[in-house]
Design a protein around this motif. Structure first.
Motif, mmCIF file in Angstrom:
data_model
loop_
_atom_site.group_PDB
_atom_site.id
_atom_site.type_symbol
_atom_site.label_atom_id
_atom_site.label_comp_id
_atom_site.label_asym_id
_atom_site.label_seq_id
_atom_site.Cartn_x
_atom_site.Cartn_y
_atom_site.Cartn_z
ATOM 1 N N ASP A 118 -4.803 3.643 1.373
ATOM 2 C CA ASP A 118 -5.095 2.362 0.727
ATOM 3 C C ASP A 118 -5.406 1.305 1.780
ATOM 4 O O ASP A 118 -6.029 0.296 1.498
ATOM 5 C CB ASP A 118 -3.865 1.889 -0.063
ATOM 6 C CG ASP A 118 -3.386 2.946 -1.018
ATOM 7 O OD1 ASP A 118 -4.109 3.201 -1.993
ATOM 8 O OD2 ASP A 118 -2.327 3.544 -0.763
ATOM 9 N N ARG A 119 -4.895 1.547 2.981
ATOM 10 C CA ARG A 119 -5.057 0.559 4.042
ATOM 11 C C ARG A 119 -5.215 1.307 5.369
ATOM 12 O O ARG A 119 -4.479 2.254 5.648
ATOM 13 C CB ARG A 119 -3.818 -0.337 4.114
ATOM 14 C CG ARG A 119 -3.875 -1.368 5.228
ATOM 15 C CD ARG A 119 -2.715 -2.361 5.119
ATOM 16 N NE ARG A 119 -1.423 -1.714 5.107
ATOM 17 C CZ ARG A 119 -0.265 -2.343 4.940
ATOM 18 N NH1 ARG A 119 -0.230 -3.651 4.767
ATOM 19 N NH2 ARG A 119 0.871 -1.671 4.952
ATOM 20 N N THR A 142 -0.705 3.975 4.415
ATOM 21 C CA THR A 142 -1.354 3.175 5.457
ATOM 22 C C THR A 142 -1.568 4.040 6.687
ATOM 23 O O THR A 142 -0.655 4.750 7.116
ATOM 24 C CB THR A 142 -0.467 1.968 5.851
ATOM 25 O OG1 THR A 142 -0.231 1.162 4.710
ATOM 26 C CG2 THR A 142 -1.138 1.136 6.937
ATOM 27 N N PRO A 147 0.826 -1.203 0.000
ATOM 28 C CA PRO A 147 0.000 0.000 0.000
ATOM 29 C C PRO A 147 0.865 1.260 0.000
ATOM 30 O O PRO A 147 1.875 1.322 0.720
ATOM 31 C CB PRO A 147 -0.800 -0.130 1.296
ATOM 32 C CG PRO A 147 -0.821 -1.595 1.592
ATOM 33 C CD PRO A 147 0.505 -2.101 1.118
ATOM 34 N N ARG A 148 0.452 2.234 -0.782
ATOM 35 C CA ARG A 148 1.183 3.509 -0.820
ATOM 36 C C ARG A 148 1.028 4.248 0.488
ATOM 37 O O ARG A 148 1.977 4.793 1.040
ATOM 38 C CB ARG A 148 0.636 4.363 -1.980
ATOM 39 C CG ARG A 148 1.460 5.608 -2.288
ATOM 40 C CD ARG A 148 0.755 6.492 -3.302
ATOM 41 N NE ARG A 148 -0.499 6.978 -2.785
ATOM 42 C CZ ARG A 148 -0.626 7.992 -1.921
ATOM 43 N NH1 ARG A 148 0.437 8.633 -1.501
ATOM 44 N NH2 ARG A 148 -1.820 8.361 -1.498
ATOM 45 N N LYS A 169 -9.728 -1.207 6.285
ATOM 46 C CA LYS A 169 -9.776 -0.815 4.865
ATOM 47 C C LYS A 169 -8.593 -1.472 4.171
ATOM 48 O O LYS A 169 -7.501 -1.488 4.730
ATOM 49 C CB LYS A 169 -9.693 0.706 4.708
ATOM 50 C CG LYS A 169 -9.754 1.171 3.252
ATOM 51 C CD LYS A 169 -9.731 2.683 3.128
ATOM 52 C CE LYS A 169 -9.810 3.119 1.668
ATOM 53 N NZ LYS A 169 -9.782 4.590 1.544
ATOM 54 N N GLY A 170 -8.819 -1.977 2.971
ATOM 55 C CA GLY A 170 -7.742 -2.594 2.214
ATOM 56 C C GLY A 170 -7.600 -4.073 2.492
ATOM 57 O O GLY A 170 -8.413 -4.661 3.204
ATOM 58 N N GLU A 171 -6.535 -4.641 1.931
ATOM 59 C CA GLU A 171 -6.292 -6.075 2.068
ATOM 60 C C GLU A 171 -5.660 -6.384 3.423
ATOM 61 O O GLU A 171 -4.802 -5.660 3.891
ATOM 62 C CB GLU A 171 -5.327 -6.550 0.966
ATOM 63 C CG GLU A 171 -5.852 -6.362 -0.435
ATOM 64 C CD GLU A 171 -7.084 -7.217 -0.696
ATOM 65 O OE1 GLU A 171 -7.040 -8.412 -0.381
ATOM 66 O OE2 GLU A 171 -8.079 -6.665 -1.206
#
Lengths: 180, 180, 180
Positions: free
Chosen positions: B162-163, B12, B9-10, B176-178
């Motif tokens: 992204d996370r 976090t 992720p860019r 949020k995110g993987e």
């Protein structure tokens, strides 16, 4: 009622911390249904800070939102909602505060009545409340009693609810029911 | 840049309570990338308790950690990070405190600048912050304002991120995110 | 020991806020095992409010619950539990409070001893504790120290535990191990 609304939870409890985005998330859940929508506001403008917060909340809700104020008779406002109208109650925390500050209120009876109104509501009904129990024990006795009452109310509503969501940083964590 | 880093992720956001292990988790996320790593420290040593906490945090970060102090110009420190260098900011809470205690600061402008720097950062950038909104309303007006500002900042960063991870008892909950 | 008990976690940590339903959830986890069950109570009746809470907790636990009080020697109570007996400790928060208020106690040694007892317990052992770190930094230095100690204890126990659950509004969120 169209088929696709069958999957809409009848009763949703949206919990979150201060400035967690819980109100915006709850509005998103309600406004995903066909409008108009009923906004049941429980805030009372005790002071400037509170009046400013109320104004900010109202500014977010142009028509087709319809707003009713129910700082005390929340059960009645829920019962008077037109059947099939999506309802948002924002928020239980303020209603509980108002009830606890009313020295003539029978809090246990009012809570029971609120639970009965929520249990009987046709829905979709979305209730917003602050989760306030994750800090250090407050030094103030009223604050301790408040978080006890709030915690018990949340537990009882979570039992009734089809869906319970905890909002953190604007993001919903589904802790009961299907993830939306 | 090798292919396997594409999934990193860019941006976090790591949220957690006091002593939740959020800093250790964030360091683990950053140090899973190829070093050296840049640690952006926002603490200011106002008193002995804070200086002790800073020392404990520094002791956990031998080279290949490189440390820069940015108690006020956090956006600048993020912009000055060498491209491709994994960056850990620990923590937003202290930066926000420092900005709010600076009477000459334009807080809204600084927050907007920080968000712009985070949005433009090549990443991987990991931001640590305290979730402070799950307690009783503080009696202190500055504390109330602080948790409002922190909550709003978290919501805006969560939108960019992204996370987003919530750390409880050292354990990461991905909101949020993987899941890593 | 029958085969179906193999899947029962040896050590479970149940975290939750005030009035979150964490005790009731922990009792449900323990009482899903074959009884009798051992309830290790850590509360000390310092004042009326606390004595009332203790009475409410006891009223929820008729036989086959057996209750022992361990406000200070919690490690000893865990070690003395009959092998194979499901054990519920409610709660770590009160034990930690009692230990911190005991000026002659060596807190670090007691925490290490408690962790050793938990690591050696045959299980099933379910530990209940309050998550207290999600509020504003307390103004009171003892409260700050308490939430630091509680947070560190939770992190260390979460490492040992097979299962960690965060209870919100009576609903369990599994943050480590298999969802029950």
């Amino acid at each position: 009622m169209p088929d696709e609304t069958r999957a809409v939870p009848r009763l949703t409890l949206v919990l979150g911390g201060a400035r967690s985005g819980k109100s915006a998330h709850a509005e998103w859940l309600v406004s995903a249904q066909a409008g108009p929508w009923l906004y049941v506001a429980t805030a009372q403008g005790w002071d400037d800070e509170m009046r400013e917060r109320i104004a900010l909340h109202r500014a977010r809700r142009p028509p087709p939102w319809e707003t009713v104020d129910a700082p005390r008779d929340l059960a009645g406002a829920i019962r008077r909602a037109p059947p099939g109208r999506p309802v948002l109650v924002d928020c239980l925390t303020l209603w509980l505060t108002n009830a606890m500050l009313d020295e003539e209120a029978d809090l246990a009876a009012e809570v029971a009545d609120l639970l009965a109104a929520c249990a009987a509501a046709p829905g979709p009904l979305v209730l917003v409340s602050n989760e306030v129990g994750f800090g250090i024990v407050p030094e103030n006795a009223l604050a301790r009693r408040f978080r006890d009452e709030a915690g018990r109310l949340h537990q009882r509503l979570a039992t009734l609810a089809d869906r319970v969501v905890l909002v953190v940083a604007g993001l919903p964590m589904t802790i009961k029911g299907e993830t939306q």
